[in-house]
Motif scaffolding. Structure first.
Motif, PDB file in Angstrom:
ATOM      1  N   ALA A   1      -5.879  26.403 -35.506  1.00 27.12           N
ATOM      2  CA  ALA A   1      -6.437  27.015 -34.296  1.00 27.12           C
ATOM      3  C   ALA A   1      -7.169  25.992 -33.445  1.00 27.12           C
ATOM      4  O   ALA A   1      -7.033  25.967 -32.212  1.00 27.12           O
ATOM      5  CB  ALA A   1      -7.382  28.154 -34.673  1.00 27.12           C
ATOM      6  N   SER A   2      -7.935  25.122 -34.090  1.00 30.86           N
ATOM      7  CA  SER A   2      -8.683  24.100 -33.371  1.00 30.86           C
ATOM      8  C   SER A   2      -7.750  23.107 -32.682  1.00 30.86           C
ATOM      9  O   SER A   2      -7.961  22.745 -31.519  1.00 30.86           O
ATOM     10  CB  SER A   2      -9.613  23.364 -34.335  1.00 30.86           C
ATOM     11  N   ALA A   3      -6.712  22.713 -33.387  1.00 34.64           N
ATOM     12  CA  ALA A   3      -5.793  21.715 -32.838  1.00 34.64           C
ATOM     13  C   ALA A   3      -4.914  22.280 -31.723  1.00 34.64           C
ATOM     14  O   ALA A   3      -4.576  21.574 -30.761  1.00 34.64           O
ATOM     15  CB  ALA A   3      -4.918  21.150 -33.955  1.00 34.64           C
ATOM     16  N   GLY A   4      -4.555  23.549 -31.822  1.00 29.09           N
ATOM     17  CA  GLY A   4      -3.594  24.105 -30.880  1.00 29.09           C
ATOM     18  C   GLY A   4      -4.156  25.045 -29.843  1.00 29.09           C
ATOM     19  O   GLY A   4      -3.398  25.603 -29.026  1.00 29.09           O
ATOM     20  N   SER A   5      -5.481  25.249 -29.832  1.00 27.34           N
ATOM     21  CA  SER A   5      -6.059  26.268 -28.950  1.00 27.34           C
ATOM     22  C   SER A   5      -5.856  25.964 -27.477  1.00 27.34           C
ATOM     23  O   SER A   5      -5.768  26.880 -26.657  1.00 27.34           O
ATOM     24  CB  SER A   5      -7.555  26.436 -29.245  1.00 27.34           C
TER      25      SER A   5
ATOM     26  N   HIS B   1     -16.219  28.229 -27.405  1.00 22.12           N
ATOM     27  CA  HIS B   1     -16.480  29.265 -28.410  1.00 22.12           C
ATOM     28  C   HIS B   1     -15.437  29.213 -29.533  1.00 22.12           C
ATOM     29  O   HIS B   1     -15.776  29.293 -30.729  1.00 22.12           O
ATOM     30  CB  HIS B   1     -16.467  30.655 -27.756  1.00 22.12           C
ATOM     31  N   VAL B   2     -14.175  29.106 -29.128  1.00 24.24           N
ATOM     32  CA  VAL B   2     -13.102  29.046 -30.133  1.00 24.24           C
ATOM     33  C   VAL B   2     -13.278  27.820 -31.013  1.00 24.24           C
ATOM     34  O   VAL B   2     -13.169  27.894 -32.253  1.00 24.24           O
ATOM     35  CB  VAL B   2     -11.723  29.034 -29.438  1.00 24.24           C
ATOM     36  N   GLN B   3     -13.531  26.679 -30.402  1.00 25.73           N
ATOM     37  CA  GLN B   3     -13.688  25.441 -31.167  1.00 25.73           C
ATOM     38  C   GLN B   3     -14.892  25.495 -32.103  1.00 25.73           C
ATOM     39  O   GLN B   3     -14.843  25.022 -33.237  1.00 25.73           O
ATOM     40  CB  GLN B   3     -13.832  24.252 -30.199  1.00 25.73           C
ATOM     41  N   HIS B   4     -15.972  26.103 -31.612  1.00 26.70           N
ATOM     42  CA  HIS B   4     -17.184  26.220 -32.430  1.00 26.70           C
ATOM     43  C   HIS B   4     -16.919  27.056 -33.677  1.00 26.70           C
ATOM     44  O   HIS B   4     -17.290  26.656 -34.800  1.00 26.70           O
ATOM     45  CB  HIS B   4     -18.292  26.860 -31.586  1.00 26.70           C
ATOM     46  N   TRP B   5     -16.272  28.225 -33.467  1.00 30.82           N
ATOM     47  CA  TRP B   5     -16.001  29.098 -34.610  1.00 30.82           C
ATOM     48  C   TRP B   5     -15.003  28.440 -35.574  1.00 30.82           C
ATOM     49  O   TRP B   5     -15.174  28.502 -36.801  1.00 30.82           O
ATOM     50  CB  TRP B   5     -15.452  30.435 -34.125  1.00 30.82           C
TER      51      TRP B   5
ATOM     52  N   ALA C   1     -22.973  30.772 -36.631  1.00 28.97           N
ATOM     53  CA  ALA C   1     -24.075  30.984 -35.688  1.00 28.97           C
ATOM     54  C   ALA C   1     -23.543  31.121 -34.265  1.00 28.97           C
ATOM     55  O   ALA C   1     -22.498  30.574 -33.911  1.00 28.97           O
ATOM     56  CB  ALA C   1     -25.050  29.805 -35.762  1.00 28.97           C
ATOM     57  N   ALA C   2     -24.263  31.864 -33.442  1.00 28.96           N
ATOM     58  CA  ALA C   2     -23.872  32.051 -32.043  1.00 28.96           C
ATOM     59  C   ALA C   2     -23.754  30.709 -31.340  1.00 28.96           C
ATOM     60  O   ALA C   2     -24.497  29.764 -31.623  1.00 28.96           O
ATOM     61  CB  ALA C   2     -24.893  32.930 -31.328  1.00 28.96           C
ATOM     62  N   PHE C   3     -22.800  30.617 -30.417  1.00 23.44           N
ATOM     63  CA  PHE C   3     -22.609  29.395 -29.649  1.00 23.44           C
ATOM     64  C   PHE C   3     -23.488  29.463 -28.406  1.00 23.44           C
ATOM     65  O   PHE C   3     -23.324  30.352 -27.567  1.00 23.44           O
ATOM     66  CB  PHE C   3     -21.138  29.247 -29.237  1.00 23.44           C
TER      67      PHE C   3
END
Length: 411
Positions: free
Chosen positions: A21-25, A62-66, A79-81
């Protein structure tokens, strides 16, 4: 399922899915952005390229943080971003938003969740692993977004308060100079207020004595009234923690009598409406009349939510001395002052309808004979009969209508 009880295979599946998910988001984050901006309260931003780019970056962050949190600690609470929360909150506030768009977050979440499920199904066919992985991450994403929304909403409140203080300080200074009655620089005042002085004005004071006043609620009340009256222009400013002043231009004065219909009966605020006047003098006079009406409502402790100067001008004069007004009402109405509210109302409407029984009955949605019986009974309770004291009785009933309770001097 508790994250601490996840099987190693499920933890590994979450980690690998988060890496994908991180690589392709970047390739699908635009879909999430489109979904978020389809929310009704976000569509005003859809054509603003600068704001759109800001929100796209924020969604991606947000996506990258999660995802990064689940690469490091699969399945644990994230934790919340809040890295960009000030910038996003300030942008929303400057464009008139008082809270975060929950719909936008949820629509974005739905798209992101579908992508997440696709990634999971591409990584394994093990039904048990998939079930546990999706179960724990669904809860994780929902909690993460809830806390992120809460953080953004809190920051919006801070930014909005700062903006209001700055904006309202300028507006309050400008209107205070006008209200003081000195020489007014019309052009400078109009620039500060964003409002023309060379027009007809109707001033409004909305206030509450609630210990925790909501300025946004008071401002919404002004906006509702402006729409109801068909105002062509408006300026409002926060006068204090629990009071908003406003001036409406070009209203339909014929609709003033129905303002109460747009006021939420559950609200804790009250509304005083001034006279209508033109130009700088009308701006000032209308406000002073609204303030006089407000003070009368407070002095009489009325339960009425709305009062307009045109309706209470006589009462203002009659109640300048509250003690004398109370004594006058008690002496004039006798038992009707403390009790018999239905009889008192019927008599009041009867006098307002110029002693026309049929018209009064229609106003109260009752039968003419019922109206006659009420007037007869009310007359029997009056210290002096109606025909001998009609003017005083009319004035006393008008005062009594606005006062919150019986006369303190009544027995």
């Amino acid at each position: 399922m508790e994250p601490s009880k996840l099987r190693p295979a499920v933890q590994d599946l979450i980690r690998r899915a988060a890496e994908v998910a991180s690589a392709g988001s970047a390739s699908w984050i635009g879909e999430v952005d489109e979904a978020a901006h389809s929310a009704t309260d976000m569509q005003s931003f859809a054509t603003d390229p600068e704001v759109r780019a800001l929100f796209l970056r924020d969604i991606h962050a947000h996506v990258q943080h999660w995802a990064a949190a689940n690469v490091a600690h699969p399945g644990r609470r994230v934790a919340a971003f809040v890295d960009d929360v000030e910038t996003v909150a300030r942008t929303l506030v400057y464009r008139g938003h008082a809270e975060a768009s929950v719909d936008a977050y949820r629509l974005a979440q739905n798209v992101a969740w579908r992508r997440w499920m696709n990634i999971a199904f591409e990584l394994t066919t093990d039904v048990d692993d998939l079930r546990d992985m999706l179960d724990i991450t669904a809860e994780s994403i929902a909690t993460f977004l809830d806390e992120s929304i809460t953080a953004l909403t809190a920051r919006i409140a801070v930014e909005r308060e700062q903006l209001l203080r700055g904006r309202d300080a300028i507006r309050l200074e400008a209107v205070s100079l006008v209200l003081a009655g000195g020489r007014t620089n019309v052009a400078a005042t109009e620039r500060a207020l964003g409002y023309r002085l060379n027009q007809a004005h109707t001033a409004i004071v909305v206030w509450t004595t609630d210990a925790s006043p909501s300025l946004s609620e008071l401002e919404r009340a002004v906006d509702d009234i402006a729409r109801h009256l068909g105002a062509t222009s408006m300026v409002r400013t926060v006068a204090s923690a629990g009071t908003v002043w406003a001036w409406l231009g070009g209203i339909d004065t014929g609709r003033l009598s129905s303002v109460e219909s747009v006021v939420d009966s559950r609200s804790l605020h009250q509304i005083a409406i001034g006279s209508t006047g033109a130009g700088v003098d009308g701006f000032r006079t209308s406000h002073l009349d609204a303030v006089s009406t407000q003070r009368m409502m407070a002095r009489l402790n009325t339960s009425r939510a709305v009062a307009s100067f045109g309706d209470v001008e006589g009462v203002l004069l009659l109640t300048a001395s509250p003690d004398l007004a109370d004594r006058f009402v008690a002496a004039t109405l006798g038992p009707l002052d403390n009790d018999h509210a239905e009889l008192r109302e019927s008599l009041h409407v009867f006098l307002r309808e110029v002693c026309n029984v049929s018209s009064a009955a229609d106003r109260l949605f009752t039968h003419r004979n019922t109206m006659l019986r009420r007037i007869k009974r009310a007359n029997e309770l009056l210290p002096r009969p109606l025909e001998d004291n009609v003017i005083n009785i009319g004035m006393a009933l008008e005062i009594r209508q606005w006062r919150g309770g019986p006369s303190t001097s009544a027995t």
